[in-house]
Design a protein around this motif. Structure first.
Motif, PDB file in Angstrom:
ATOM      1  N   THR A 137       0.830  -1.197   0.000  1.00 41.29           N
ATOM      2  CA  THR A 137       0.000   0.000   0.000  1.00 41.29           C
ATOM      3  C   THR A 137       0.867   1.251   0.000  1.00 41.29           C
ATOM      4  O   THR A 137       2.049   1.221   0.349  1.00 41.29           O
ATOM      5  CB  THR A 137      -0.917   0.010   1.234  1.00 41.29           C
ATOM      6  N   GLY A 138       0.251   2.360  -0.387  1.00 41.10           N
ATOM      7  CA  GLY A 138       0.954   3.632  -0.363  1.00 41.10           C
ATOM      8  C   GLY A 138       1.816   3.850  -1.593  1.00 41.10           C
ATOM      9  O   GLY A 138       1.757   3.121  -2.590  1.00 41.10           O
ATOM     10  N   SER A 139       2.649   4.876  -1.500  1.00 48.45           N
ATOM     11  CA  SER A 139       3.510   5.246  -2.622  1.00 48.45           C
ATOM     12  C   SER A 139       4.721   4.329  -2.738  1.00 48.45           C
ATOM     13  O   SER A 139       5.072   3.885  -3.821  1.00 48.45           O
ATOM     14  CB  SER A 139       3.956   6.701  -2.462  1.00 48.45           C
ATOM     15  N   GLY A 140       5.397   4.062  -1.625  1.00 42.48           N
ATOM     16  CA  GLY A 140       6.605   3.247  -1.645  1.00 42.48           C
ATOM     17  C   GLY A 140       7.881   4.054  -1.692  1.00 42.48           C
ATOM     18  O   GLY A 140       8.964   3.529  -1.411  1.00 42.48           O
ATOM     19  N   ILE A 141       7.798   5.341  -2.027  1.00 44.31           N
ATOM     20  CA  ILE A 141       9.004   6.161  -2.119  1.00 44.31           C
ATOM     21  C   ILE A 141       9.636   6.409  -0.750  1.00 44.31           C
ATOM     22  O   ILE A 141      10.870   6.364  -0.630  1.00 44.31           O
ATOM     23  CB  ILE A 141       8.690   7.474  -2.858  1.00 44.31           C
ATOM     24  N   PRO A 142       8.878   6.693   0.318  1.00 42.95           N
ATOM     25  CA  PRO A 142       9.541   6.836   1.632  1.00 42.95           C
ATOM     26  C   PRO A 142      10.314   5.592   2.047  1.00 42.95           C
ATOM     27  O   PRO A 142      11.421   5.695   2.600  1.00 42.95           O
ATOM     28  CB  PRO A 142       8.367   7.117   2.580  1.00 42.95           C
ATOM     29  N   LYS A 183       0.239   7.278 -10.589  1.00 42.21           N
ATOM     30  CA  LYS A 183       0.973   6.014 -10.597  1.00 42.21           C
ATOM     31  C   LYS A 183       2.483   6.171 -10.456  1.00 42.21           C
ATOM     32  O   LYS A 183       3.200   5.171 -10.399  1.00 42.21           O
ATOM     33  CB  LYS A 183       0.682   5.251 -11.885  1.00 42.21           C
ATOM     34  N   VAL A 184       3.019   7.403 -10.366  1.00 36.31           N
ATOM     35  CA  VAL A 184       4.467   7.592 -10.428  1.00 36.31           C
ATOM     36  C   VAL A 184       5.174   6.904  -9.262  1.00 36.31           C
ATOM     37  O   VAL A 184       6.091   6.102  -9.452  1.00 36.31           O
ATOM     38  CB  VAL A 184       4.809   9.096 -10.457  1.00 36.31           C
ATOM     39  N   GLY A 185       4.770   7.234  -8.030  1.00 38.81           N
ATOM     40  CA  GLY A 185       5.441   6.668  -6.860  1.00 38.81           C
ATOM     41  C   GLY A 185       5.418   5.155  -6.814  1.00 38.81           C
ATOM     42  O   GLY A 185       6.475   4.508  -6.691  1.00 38.81           O
ATOM     43  N   PRO A 186       4.236   4.516  -6.894  1.00 35.18           N
ATOM     44  CA  PRO A 186       4.211   3.051  -6.878  1.00 35.18           C
ATOM     45  C   PRO A 186       4.975   2.420  -8.028  1.00 35.18           C
ATOM     46  O   PRO A 186       5.561   1.348  -7.863  1.00 35.18           O
ATOM     47  CB  PRO A 186       2.711   2.722  -6.959  1.00 35.18           C
ATOM     48  N   PHE A 187       4.973   3.085  -9.189  1.00 34.57           N
ATOM     49  CA  PHE A 187       5.691   2.477 -10.312  1.00 34.57           C
ATOM     50  C   PHE A 187       7.196   2.580 -10.125  1.00 34.57           C
ATOM     51  O   PHE A 187       7.934   1.708 -10.582  1.00 34.57           O
ATOM     52  CB  PHE A 187       5.280   3.129 -11.629  1.00 34.57           C
ATOM     53  N   VAL A 188       7.663   3.641  -9.479  1.00 34.98           N
ATOM     54  CA  VAL A 188       9.084   3.694  -9.124  1.00 34.98           C
ATOM     55  C   VAL A 188       9.424   2.551  -8.174  1.00 34.98           C
ATOM     56  O   VAL A 188      10.477   1.905  -8.288  1.00 34.98           O
ATOM     57  CB  VAL A 188       9.426   5.057  -8.495  1.00 34.98           C
ATOM     58  N   GLU A 242      17.668  13.650  -6.727  1.00 34.16           N
ATOM     59  CA  GLU A 242      17.093  14.518  -5.702  1.00 34.16           C
ATOM     60  C   GLU A 242      16.378  13.764  -4.597  1.00 34.16           C
ATOM     61  O   GLU A 242      16.577  14.038  -3.411  1.00 34.16           O
ATOM     62  CB  GLU A 242      16.093  15.474  -6.354  1.00 34.16           C
ATOM     63  N   LEU A 243      15.535  12.829  -4.979  1.00 32.34           N
ATOM     64  CA  LEU A 243      14.585  12.281  -4.021  1.00 32.34           C
ATOM     65  C   LEU A 243      14.994  10.941  -3.448  1.00 32.34           C
ATOM     66  O   LEU A 243      14.706  10.639  -2.294  1.00 32.34           O
ATOM     67  CB  LEU A 243      13.211  12.143  -4.696  1.00 32.34           C
ATOM     68  N   MET A 244      15.705  10.117  -4.243  1.00 28.33           N
ATOM     69  CA  MET A 244      15.874   8.728  -3.850  1.00 28.33           C
ATOM     70  C   MET A 244      17.106   8.474  -2.993  1.00 28.33           C
ATOM     71  O   MET A 244      17.140   7.499  -2.249  1.00 28.33           O
ATOM     72  CB  MET A 244      15.946   7.840  -5.096  1.00 28.33           C
ATOM     73  N   CYS A 245      18.127   9.287  -3.078  1.00 26.98           N
ATOM     74  CA  CYS A 245      19.327   8.996  -2.301  1.00 26.98           C
ATOM     75  C   CYS A 245      19.960  10.295  -1.840  1.00 26.98           C
ATOM     76  O   CYS A 245      19.955  11.295  -2.559  1.00 26.98           O
ATOM     77  CB  CYS A 245      20.331   8.166  -3.105  1.00 26.98           C
ATOM     78  N   SER A 246      20.498  10.282  -0.643  1.00 26.87           N
ATOM     79  CA  SER A 246      21.103  11.483  -0.079  1.00 26.87           C
ATOM     80  C   SER A 246      22.487  11.735  -0.651  1.00 26.87           C
ATOM     81  O   SER A 246      22.959  12.872  -0.644  1.00 26.87           O
ATOM     82  CB  SER A 246      21.188  11.346   1.448  1.00 26.87           C
ATOM     83  N   HIS A 247      23.162  10.706  -1.153  1.00 27.20           N
ATOM     84  CA  HIS A 247      24.499  10.864  -1.733  1.00 27.20           C
ATOM     85  C   HIS A 247      24.526  10.112  -3.059  1.00 27.20           C
ATOM     86  O   HIS A 247      24.589   8.890  -3.090  1.00 27.20           O
ATOM     87  CB  HIS A 247      25.576  10.319  -0.789  1.00 27.20           C
TER      88      HIS A 247
END
Length: 688
Positions: A137-142, A183-188, A242-247
């Motif tokens: 469930t949810g976006s999955g990005i966090p 659908k962007v977040g779940p598809f990522v 930008e969003l997926m990794c801090s480094h």
């Protein structure tokens, strides 16, 4: 030790010969194993196939590394999944629209058709996801950001989760603009699941070579997910940065661009082959004028639009954080979201469908349009304000007819759309089903920009210069979409996404300006972004999100959370002390000090070398000291007890270290390991 006089090319030839010999030995070994087992069916056929596969692997390996084939496969497979999902959703939406039109003349049956369909399909999506795999469930990005930070969450990359999320997302998108989700977040997230399995396959194929870390494939998969949704490879790479990794390391750029390009090209080619488009073009067609796209003074209006989007975004994020906190504290919501997720999703979807019914308030929100049709209509370059006064022009303007179908001015429809969709999207974010939130806020920003653009066009309609080169409201809609989406997610990639989706590079400067100003307003006061709020609500051990809750966390010294020093060896340690250190510690590197009294740090010794020496001690009686039998390696990075938790976290993420020594004026006082860092973050998350 190789001789210094060895020819430069001799190493290459010897490696090639060794590779050929190893492949021949492996093939003969596999053949003998298959032929040696009398109970294995088709022994000779299987041995022949395996031998040819080994030869194929050797031939492919001479062109490039096997990981590049996995990157290409990742892009192609993700694009195929995206195309099949869009095709399935389109068929379901057309079926619902056809049934609704067939019931024309009977308002009651149309009402039930309009409301029960999204309610049932959302209930099915939520129940299916909850019963098969609750993590879908949810976006999955966090969760992905947390995994890329080094926290292991294998349940979010399982095959069951991928299957459940894919089918659940199809059901969610089939509800249409009623529930207003994307659908962007779940598809990522789906792309990273595919990438995780391809990474395991790649490591299995190159068993004799250096294994690639799974984190690299996840970073590449994050870029491919966005590229396969919109056919926008550059946006996908920037999104991953930008969003997926801090480094984001430089070595990730080439794999990300290569895989994203494969995914975007495959997605666009499938659109051509299916007959949706004639060629590989932008996803949303626009006809913005190129001679004079905007007047120089309009830059000030675009800047005002960015500030307006930032202010509205602050209101939206506040409501989003409030609803997340409310669902965590209200007993009724807690019970329904725990045991009756399907019922809750059906009730919320039914309520939203009642509001969007075309014969009620929905006539002011263009509820019969799909998400794609909504964005296409808002990006129309024609001025609706001037067309509304010309009946002959109005008959040919389909977007204007839809936005003013109720007989009221289109201004009223835009205002009602903005007011209603604000809290409706906040409510839809509580649905426990696979859903994305990037495209809904993108469309909301486009409506906000369209309203401002039409206002500017109406005020300037009487001037002579406006009749020669009229103001383009579609440009304001495009800038508003990028600015609001960027402010919600605290990123700049929506600016590039707006350009790639439409192909309108003429508005690149105002779009970027509006996005920057919207981000500045949204980030002021150290407010958490949309995904930060979800991470905080779910208590995920993600340091950038935790810093929004604990402002003093970056300045917390590592010495306050440092545990006791467990295992260390002195320079003159004997076999008994080495054996004790190996038995009591599982670390790959063990610190070495001059003596236990002085605690002067000398470096580290590898666990593998200690084990090798201890094996020799079992066969031979060796009484030697540590510095005589093992190499003491100097430490490249050493922390001070005054370094902060954020600095220690950054060092471990940048260099990929599992252990960092903490010393004060050369004296060893402790060791910080990656499991300890994860426990610190998890403890902080539990305190929220």
């Amino acid at each position: 030790m190789k001789s210094l006089n060895e020819a430069p090319g001799s190493k290459t030839f010897s490696e090639i010969n060794n590779c050929d010999q190893e492949n021949q030995l492996a093939a003969s070994h596999n053949t003998s194993l298959l032929l040696g087992d009398p109970w294995t069916p088709c022994r000779r056929s299987r041995a022949t196939v395996k031998e040819w596969l080994l030869k194929l692997r050797c031939c492919l390996g001479t062109v490039c590394g096997m990981e590049w084939y996995c990157y290409a496969a990742l892009g192609i497979l993700t694009a195929i999944l995206s195309f099949l999902m869009d095709l399935s959703v389109t068929k379901l939406l057309r079926a619902h629209q056809w049934l609704y039109m067939q019931l024309e003349g009977n308002s009651l049956l149309q009402f039930f058709c309009w409301t029960l369909y999204p309610a049932c399909i959302c209930a099915v999506s939520s129940s299916f996801s909850h019963n098969i795999c609750p993590f879908s469930t949810g976006s999955g990005i966090p969760e992905l950001r947390t995994m890329l930070a080094g926290i292991e969450m294998p349940q979010y990359l399982s095959l069951t989760n991928m299957f459940t999320k894919y089918l659940g997302l199809i059901c969610t998108l089939s509800a249409g603009s009623t529930v207003y989700l994307g659908k962007v977040g779940p598809f990522v997230h789906l792309s990273t699941m595919v990438g995780a399995y391809l990474s395991n396959l790649c490591n299995l194929i190159q068993a004799n070579e250096k294994e690639k870390t799974a984190g690299e494939m996840l970073v590449v998969a994050a870029a491919v997910g966005v590229a396969s949704c919109f056919g926008a490879p550059i946006t996908g790479v920037l999104f991953s940065v930008e969003l997926m990794c801090s480094h984001f390391t430089v070595r990730h750029y080439c794999p990300c661009f290569f895989s994203a390009a494969c995914g975007a090209l495959t997605f666009r080619l499938f659109s051509v082959w299916s007959g949706d488009t004639e060629t590989t073009q932008a996803l949303f067609k626009t006809n913005f004028p190129n001679a004079l796209p905007f007047y120089p003074l309009e830059i000030l209006l675009f800047a005002f639009l960015g500030l307006l989007c930032g202010a509205v975004c602050c209101c939206y994020l506040f409501c989003h954080r409030w609803i997340l906190q409310f669902t965590k504290t209200n007993p009724i919501f807690i019970k329904m979201l725990t045991t009756e997720k399907g019922l809750y999703s059906g009730m919320v979807a039914f309520f939203l469908a009642c509001l969007t019914f075309p014969h009620s308030v929905g006539q002011y929100m263009v509820s019969q349009y799909t998400m794609k049709q909504l964005l296409t209509s808002l990006l129309d370059n024609r001025q609706w304000s001037s067309q509304s006064h010309n009946a002959s022009v109005q008959l040919g303007s389909e977007p204007l007819l839809e936005w003013s179908s109720s007989g009221s001015p289109f201004y009223l429809s835009l205002v009602v759309f903005l007011l209603m969709k604000m809290w409706m999207l906040v409510l839809a974010c509580t649905l426990p089903l696979p859903a994305g939130y990037v495209m809904p806020v993108f469309i909301y920003g486009a409506a906000l920009g369209r309203l401002l653009g039409e206002g500017v066009a109406g005020l300037t309609s009487g001037h002579q210069w406006a009749s020669i080169n009229p103001v383009n409201p579609g440009g304001y809609a495009l800038a508003g979409a990028a600015a609001f989406c960027g402010a919600v997610t605290h990123t700049l990639s929506p600016a590039l996404m707006a350009i790639e989706l439409t192909g309108q590079f003429s508005h690149a400067v105002p779009i970027l300006l509006a996005t920057l100003l919207a981000n500045a307003v949204s980030r002021s006061g150290d407010r958490p972004s949309f995904y930060d709020a979800i991470s905080i609500s779910k208590r995920l051990p993600h340091l950038p999100s935790l810093m929004k809750v604990y402002p003093r966390l970056p300045s917390t010294p590592i010495g306050q959370v440092l545990g006791a020093l467990s295992v260390q060896l002195k320079k003159a340690a004997g076999p008994v002390e080495m054996q004790h250190a190996v038995n009591t510690s599982t670390a790959t590197q063990i610190p070495v000090v001059d003596s236990h009294e002085s605690q002067i740090i000398l470096g580290v010794v590898l666990r593998s070398e200690l084990l090798m020496f201890l094996r020799h001690c079992k066969t031979e009686a060796l009484e030697k000291h540590l510095d005589e039998v093992c190499c003491i390696y100097p430490t490249s990075v050493m922390l001070s007890p005054h370094n902060t938790i954020q600095e220690a976290y950054s060092f471990m993420s940048l260099i990929g270290a599992q252990t960092l020594l903490v010393a004060d004026r050369g004296r060893l006082i402790g060791v910080i390991t990656w499991p300890q860092m994860k426990r610190i973050l998890e403890d902080l998350a539990k305190e929220i």
